[in-house]
Design an enzyme around this catalytic site. Structure first.
Site, mmCIF file in Angstrom:
data_model
loop_
_atom_site.group_PDB
_atom_site.id
_atom_site.type_symbol
_atom_site.label_atom_id
_atom_site.label_comp_id
_atom_site.label_asym_id
_atom_site.label_seq_id
_atom_site.Cartn_x
_atom_site.Cartn_y
_atom_site.Cartn_z
ATOM 1 N N ASP A 108 0.821 -1.214 0.000
ATOM 2 C CA ASP A 108 0.000 0.000 0.000
ATOM 3 C C ASP A 108 0.850 1.257 0.000
ATOM 4 O O ASP A 108 2.043 1.211 0.231
ATOM 5 C CB ASP A 108 -0.852 0.023 1.283
ATOM 6 C CG ASP A 108 -2.068 -0.854 1.157
ATOM 7 O OD1 ASP A 108 -2.397 -1.228 0.025
ATOM 8 O OD2 ASP A 108 -2.687 -1.157 2.187
ATOM 9 N N LYS B 11 -1.237 3.282 -5.631
ATOM 10 C CA LYS B 11 -1.811 4.201 -6.606
ATOM 11 C C LYS B 11 -1.700 3.607 -8.009
ATOM 12 O O LYS B 11 -0.774 2.884 -8.327
ATOM 13 C CB LYS B 11 -1.135 5.558 -6.536
ATOM 14 C CG LYS B 11 0.365 5.548 -6.738
ATOM 15 C CD LYS B 11 0.847 6.986 -6.760
ATOM 16 C CE LYS B 11 2.306 7.107 -7.052
ATOM 17 N NZ LYS B 11 3.241 6.994 -6.007
ATOM 18 N N MET C 211 -6.862 9.034 9.900
ATOM 19 C CA MET C 211 -7.484 9.586 8.689
ATOM 20 C C MET C 211 -8.297 10.842 9.035
ATOM 21 O O MET C 211 -9.374 11.073 8.486
ATOM 22 C CB MET C 211 -8.390 8.547 8.004
ATOM 23 C CG MET C 211 -7.608 7.342 7.527
ATOM 24 S SD MET C 211 -8.656 6.035 6.884
ATOM 25 C CE MET C 211 -9.189 5.205 8.343
HETATM 26 N N1 SAH Z 1 -3.404 0.341 9.540
HETATM 27 C C1 SAH Z 1 -2.853 1.645 9.812
HETATM 28 C C2 SAH Z 1 -3.879 2.751 9.658
HETATM 29 C C3 SAH Z 1 -4.382 2.889 8.256
HETATM 30 S S1 SAH Z 1 -5.480 4.229 8.082
HETATM 31 C C4 SAH Z 1 -2.215 1.665 11.204
HETATM 32 O O1 SAH Z 1 -2.438 0.741 11.993
HETATM 33 O O2 SAH Z 1 -1.445 2.579 11.486
HETATM 34 C C5 SAH Z 1 -4.384 5.491 7.523
HETATM 35 C C6 SAH Z 1 -4.161 6.501 8.603
HETATM 36 O O3 SAH Z 1 -3.206 6.044 9.534
HETATM 37 C C7 SAH Z 1 -3.595 7.821 8.133
HETATM 38 O O4 SAH Z 1 -4.600 8.651 7.607
HETATM 39 C C8 SAH Z 1 -3.038 8.375 9.409
HETATM 40 O O5 SAH Z 1 -4.052 8.882 10.221
HETATM 41 C C9 SAH Z 1 -2.509 7.125 10.072
HETATM 42 N N2 SAH Z 1 -1.071 6.921 9.833
HETATM 43 C C10 SAH Z 1 -0.484 5.901 9.202
HETATM 44 N N3 SAH Z 1 0.860 6.023 9.237
HETATM 45 C C11 SAH Z 1 1.102 7.152 9.921
HETATM 46 C C12 SAH Z 1 2.301 7.825 10.315
HETATM 47 N N4 SAH Z 1 3.500 7.355 10.004
HETATM 48 N N5 SAH Z 1 2.189 8.958 11.030
HETATM 49 C C13 SAH Z 1 0.989 9.454 11.367
HETATM 50 N N6 SAH Z 1 -0.164 8.864 11.014
HETATM 51 C C14 SAH Z 1 -0.109 7.720 10.312
#
Ligand code: SAH
Length: 492
Positions: A35, A57, A171
């Site tokens: 992803d 993408k 998100m």
């Molecule tokens: N499965 C992922 C979340 C996916 S949803 C997890 O457990 O982290 C995607 C959201 O995760 C983004 O919009 C953001 O809010 C958060 N996110 C993912 N990586 C991030 C990072 N390195 N720093 C801050 N937020 C992050």
């Protein structure tokens, strides 16, 4: 035989936060479907032979639809491949991991799930925010700020306020005004500490600390973008004390590490450990020159002298190709220019008899001239520095200068990297030999403008080469990797 799909949590970005089990699964993968949020540092761990399928993408810059991803997983597994489905953070925390596994179950594909470190906890932690703390919060709630199918956010703000725990929104950047308004309208105090951590756990992480009432304005001022986690609750006030990651000496510095293709990334690793954002750029390759007739009778020499780890490795390679081993050295003494070269000798089971106090060619030459009576064999790169041979000739010592390897430029620079360099987006470029400078400038192109970068050079000869190309330089106090790292911290 049908293959299998392993759903792996890649963690939030820092490659050190990928689990051991996830790393093993990745190393054994035939195909990796990943992803957008999987960090480049984690992607660099994908084996070279594995198929890399980017579903983050498509050509139109929209994510690949979920049913197309499902189809890819099915096809790859049915082709008998060992498939790793790599997702940012934890696959089951807003990662659609459950949906993908249900689909595989329906289609009779074998699967496994390896949890990951979720950004909900880790981005907060790297921002100095413990998601629970006995004095502030006794529950943690992870909430999506994404409205399904473009509709309004339908969140029960009243319930959230009543719970009184730490709220973490994923998100949530686009919906930040709606989220903060929802909480305020539900009665939460505008002075409640809040924070947003962008690009958490990565070297370019940024944090905006505020209160519920001021968060939107603060985030707007800093131009905070996705991916970011939004945290609301008393624990956010602890960030000022606990933001350990942002205090690392090289936090926020972007460094390009040029190096020979085959050298391990020790320099890169040390800079990363100090918080730098490091991009590795292998710009030269060392090629042993074989056969090497000078190695026929090593016992004729009193000393063998090495000026680089690459020289030691090329020498050892030649010796092995000639069907010989360490016994061919007999009682010959060994000189090494500095610690890196010494370490390469030690890796072959050899201990150097001489390392000069100052690690450069001139000092190696004068130190050798002092102790040598018999013949000296210099085993080094083609076009080695004349400082060594001058020092020996001046002292009247007998020596033979032999090229055991040559360096060739091996990699053109990607357009993005070139633009970033020219725009001054890298604070430093490191050079560990004159040949890395040559390889780098050949790759960037003679017409490039080097005035915006600072070259961190391991020694005077390397620096002279960099100055020759118009690169502003800083020179390490000693010609050693550790001294280069110390300088990176000092020049800031
Ligand atoms: N499965 C992922 C979340 C996916 S949803 C997890 O457990 O982290 C995607 C959201 O995760 C983004 O919009 C953001 O809010 C958060 N996110 C993912 N990586 C991030 C990072 N390195 N720093 C801050 N937020 C992050």
């Amino acid at each position: 035989m049908p293959g299998k799909v392993t759903l792996v949590g890649a963690g939030p970005g820092d490659p050190g936060l990928l689990t051991c089990k996830g790393r093993e699964a990745l190393a054994a993968a035939d195909a990796v479907v990943f992803d957008r949020l999987v960090s480049p540092a984690v992607l660099s761990l994908i084996p070279a032979a594995a198929r890399r399928i980017d579903v983050g993408k498509s050509a139109s810059n929209h994510p690949v639809p979920q049913d197309a991803i499902n189809r890819i997983l099915l096809e790859e597994a049915q082709a008998g491949r060992n498939v790793v489905r790599l997702k940012g953070g934890d696959p089951f925390v807003f990662g659609r991991g459950g949906e993908e596994l249900e689909f595989l179950f329906q289609n009779g594909v074998e699967f496994e799930e390896i949890p990951g470190v979720t950004s909900a906890v880790a981005a907060a932690a790297y921002g100095g925010i413990p998601v629970t703390h006995r004095d502030y919060s006794s529950s943690l709630h992870i909430i999506t700020g994404h409205a399904r199918a473009g509709g309004e956010l339908s969140l029960d703000f009243q319930a959230m306020v009543r719970l009184g725990g730490t709220l973490v929104f994923l998100m949530g950047v686009a919906a930040m005004p709606a989220i903060t308004k929802g909480l305020l309208d539900a009665g939460m105090d505008a002075g409640t500490p809040a924070a947003i951590v962008e690009n958490g756990t990565m070297a370019f992480q940024r944090r905006c600390s505020a209160t519920l009432g001021t968060l939107c304005a603060g985030a707007e001022k800093m131009d905070i973008r996705s991916p970011a986690v939004l945290v609301v609750g008393g624990v956010c006030a602890l960030a000022e004390k606990l933001c350990w990651f942002e205090r690392l000496p090289l936090h926020g510095k972007r460094i390009l590490v040029t190096r020979p293709r085959e050298r391990s990334g020790t320099l890169a690793g040390k800079l990363r450990a100090l918080g730098a954002d490091v991009v590795e750029y292998p710009c030269i390759e060392t090629v042993p020159i074989v056969p090497c007739p000078s190695l026929e009778d090593l016992k004729d020499y009193e000393w063998l002298a090495f000026t680089s780890a690459a020289g030691v490795e090329a020498f050892w390679d030649c010796l092995e190709r000639m069907g010989k081993d360490a016994r061919a050295l007999g009682g010959v003494k060994l000189a090494a220019i500095g610690p890196g070269t010494s370490a390469a000798l030690k890796a072959c089971g050899l201990t150097p008899d001489l390392v000069p106090d100052i690690y450069d060619a001139a000092h190696l030459g004068s130190a050798l001239a002092e102790v040598a009576d018999g013949k000296i064999l210099l085993l080094r790169a083609e076009e080695g520095s004349s400082a060594l041979t001058d020092a020996l000739a001046k002292a009247g010592r007998a020596f033979r200068d032999t090229a055991v390897y040559r360096t060739v430029c091996c990699n053109s620079l990607s357009p993005e990297l070139r633009d970033a360099l020219e725009a001054g987006r890298f604070d430093y470029v490191t050079f560990t030999s004159a040949s890395t400078v040559k390889g780098f400038s050949a790759a960037v192109g003679a017409d490039a403008d080097f005035s915006k970068i600072t070259g961190l050079c391991i020694g005077e000869q390397t620096a002279a080469q960099a100055r020759h190309y118009g690169i502003p330089v800083q020179v390490a106090e000693r010609a050693a990797i550790d001294a280069l790292v110390e300088m990176a911290v000092k020049v800031r």
